[in-house]
Design an enzyme around this catalytic site. Structure first.
Site, PDB file in Angstrom:
ATOM      1  N   ASP A  50       0.862  -1.171   0.000  1.00  9.46           N
ATOM      2  CA  ASP A  50       0.000   0.000   0.000  1.00  9.46           C
ATOM      3  C   ASP A  50       0.903   1.226   0.000  1.00  9.46           C
ATOM      4  O   ASP A  50       2.103   1.135   0.294  1.00  9.46           O
ATOM      5  CB  ASP A  50      -0.887  -0.039   1.243  1.00  9.46           C
ATOM      6  CG  ASP A  50      -1.737   1.206   1.405  1.00  9.46           C
ATOM      7  OD1 ASP A  50      -2.304   1.659   0.401  1.00  9.46           O
ATOM      8  OD2 ASP A  50      -1.813   1.723   2.539  1.00  9.46           O
TER       9      ASP A  50
ATOM     10  N   ASP B 230      -0.295   5.107   0.832  1.00  6.97           N
ATOM     11  CA  ASP B 230      -0.590   6.100   1.861  1.00  6.97           C
ATOM     12  C   ASP B 230      -0.498   5.486   3.257  1.00  6.97           C
ATOM     13  O   ASP B 230      -1.106   4.455   3.542  1.00  6.97           O
ATOM     14  CB  ASP B 230      -1.989   6.679   1.659  1.00  6.97           C
ATOM     15  CG  ASP B 230      -2.087   7.539   0.412  1.00  6.97           C
ATOM     16  OD1 ASP B 230      -1.043   7.779  -0.215  1.00  6.97           O
ATOM     17  OD2 ASP B 230      -3.206   7.960   0.055  1.00  6.97           O
TER      18      ASP B 230
END
Length: 405
Positions: free
Chosen positions: A183, A185
């Site tokens: 991922d 963020d």
């Protein structure tokens, strides 16, 4: 055993201050007796050596015992010679690597972990230090219980002790080339890109509230994303460059990618964020695959819309499978790293799902969790020590500051 009976094996344990030639001196003594070495372990801790050897016992085993004591005396070390009736027993079925990470790692926490392992009917066969800073990481080789059973009891203990405990099967996958899918963020980078863009639109707090609810799983991700992007209508596209320039990587991110790239690993980033940032991140870090959402821009201004399908929870898991196929690795050889509810399917699909500084529901669902603020701590889960990382960096001319001994 009768005192005059000939043993089958001798277990020799040598301890004392380490210096060059200790191991070779003891082995030379054993060589003169013509014995076979059945097992050997050596540990160096604060320049103190513990050397254990299991050897076959010769006919005149007392003579060898006396020679071993003489060798130890000459070295200024202590030695014990124990008689036995056979070779090491095979280790029980069910072998795992249990990696314990703490900052700090207190004796009480280690005692609790060891106690739960014993309660599970398992045995700690070997202990290795993986790192002593900026966190302490210890790898336990455990046998006698399934990884699933250990994970169930140790995850509870880890939460109680405020440490991270990762349990993985001891198999070849840990040593092979794998695909890392991250991922972006609040995982690869610090903070949320959409909130950084929203700050330029004057709606940062409103967007942040929606983001937080979505990451907790309280809102459908696609619906929440479209609602947040609508608030960005009218923001100049040039803001995206300013946001990228302000992005800060998670501590240890470059070390993680650089180290595993040397070992032939492949990398992918899969984000519910935006291609304008993720594509540049991928190019900067040397990441092989990237997938994210594309903001609609007309006449140099954000319209508040998204082009194409949204990369949501299911889309992240789908991307992981597609990237694994393109990289030529099995899904079992993938590692997914994420922090939010929209990462859950990806974490579940991967061979190893790691919740990184994640929300509670994500930590509970993942295979393991890392809650220290250093992304490269994941290297310790893969059996790579801080010393090995620094040695490889030094060969490449990268100097890492070291703390005092």
């Amino acid at each position: 055993m009768a005192s005059d009976a000939k043993p089958e094996t001798l277990l020799i344990t040598l301890t004392g201050k380490d210096r060059p030639g200790v191991t070779s001196a003891l082995l030379a003594t054993l060589a003169r007796a013509g014995v076979e070495v059945l097992d050997v372990e050596q540990i160096l801790l604060r320049r103190r050596l513990i050397l254990g050897l299991l050897v076959t016992a010769p006919r005149d085993w007392r003579k060898l015992r006396d020679a071993i004591h003489a060798t130890a005396d000459a070295l200024g070390m202590s030695v014990e010679v124990d008689r036995g009736t056979g070779d090491n027993r095979p280790r029980p079925e069910g072998r795992s690597h249990v990696t314990v990470i703490g900052a700090p790692l207190k004796a009480a926490a280690m005692a609790a972990v060891a106690g739960r392992i014993a309660d599970s009917g398992a045995n700690i066969d070997k202990i290795e230090r993986m790192a002593r800073y900026p966190v302490t990481a210890i790898d336990l080789h455990v046998s006698g219980a399934s990884p699933e059973a250990l994970r169930a009891v140790l995850s509870v203990e880890a939460a109680a002790q405020g440490i991270d405990v990762a349990v993985q099967p001891a198999n070849l996958l840990r040593r092979g080339m794998r695909l890392i899918v991250m991922d972006v963020d609040s995982t690869l980078i610090q903070g949320e890109v959409i909130e950084m863009i929203a700050a330029h639109a004057g709606c940062e707090h409103e967007v942040a509230a929606i983001t937080e609810a979505a990451m907790r799983g309280e809102l459908d991700f696609e619906e929440s994303l479209r609602a947040r992007v609508r608030l960005l209508e009218g923001v100049p596209a040039s803001v995206l460059d300013e946001v990228y320039d302000a992005v800060e990587l998670a501590p240890g991110a470059r070390t993680l990618v650089r180290t595993l790239a040397r070992l032939g690993y492949r990398f992918a980033i899969v984000s519910g964020g935006f291609t304008h940032v993720t594509d540049r991140l991928a190019a900067d870090l040397g990441i092989h695959f990237a997938r994210a959402n594309e903001l609609e821009i007309v006449d140099g201004v954000l319209t508040g819309g998204i082009v194409g399908d949204v990369v949501d929870r299911a889309g992240k898991a789908r991307a992981l499978r597609e990237f694994a196929e393109q990289a030529g690795v099995s899904v079992a050889a993938t590692i997914a790293i994420g922090d939010g509810a929209n990462d859950l399917d990806m974490l579940s699909a991967a061979g190893l799902g790691i919740a990184y500084n994640a929300k509670p529901m994500v930590r509970d669902a993942a295979d393991t969790a890392v809650n220290v603020p250093y992304l490269d701590a994941i290297l310790y889960l893969l059996g790579i020590s801080r010393e090995e990382i620094e040695a490889a960096d030094a060969e490449a001319g990268i100097v890492t500051p070291r703390p005092p001994v």
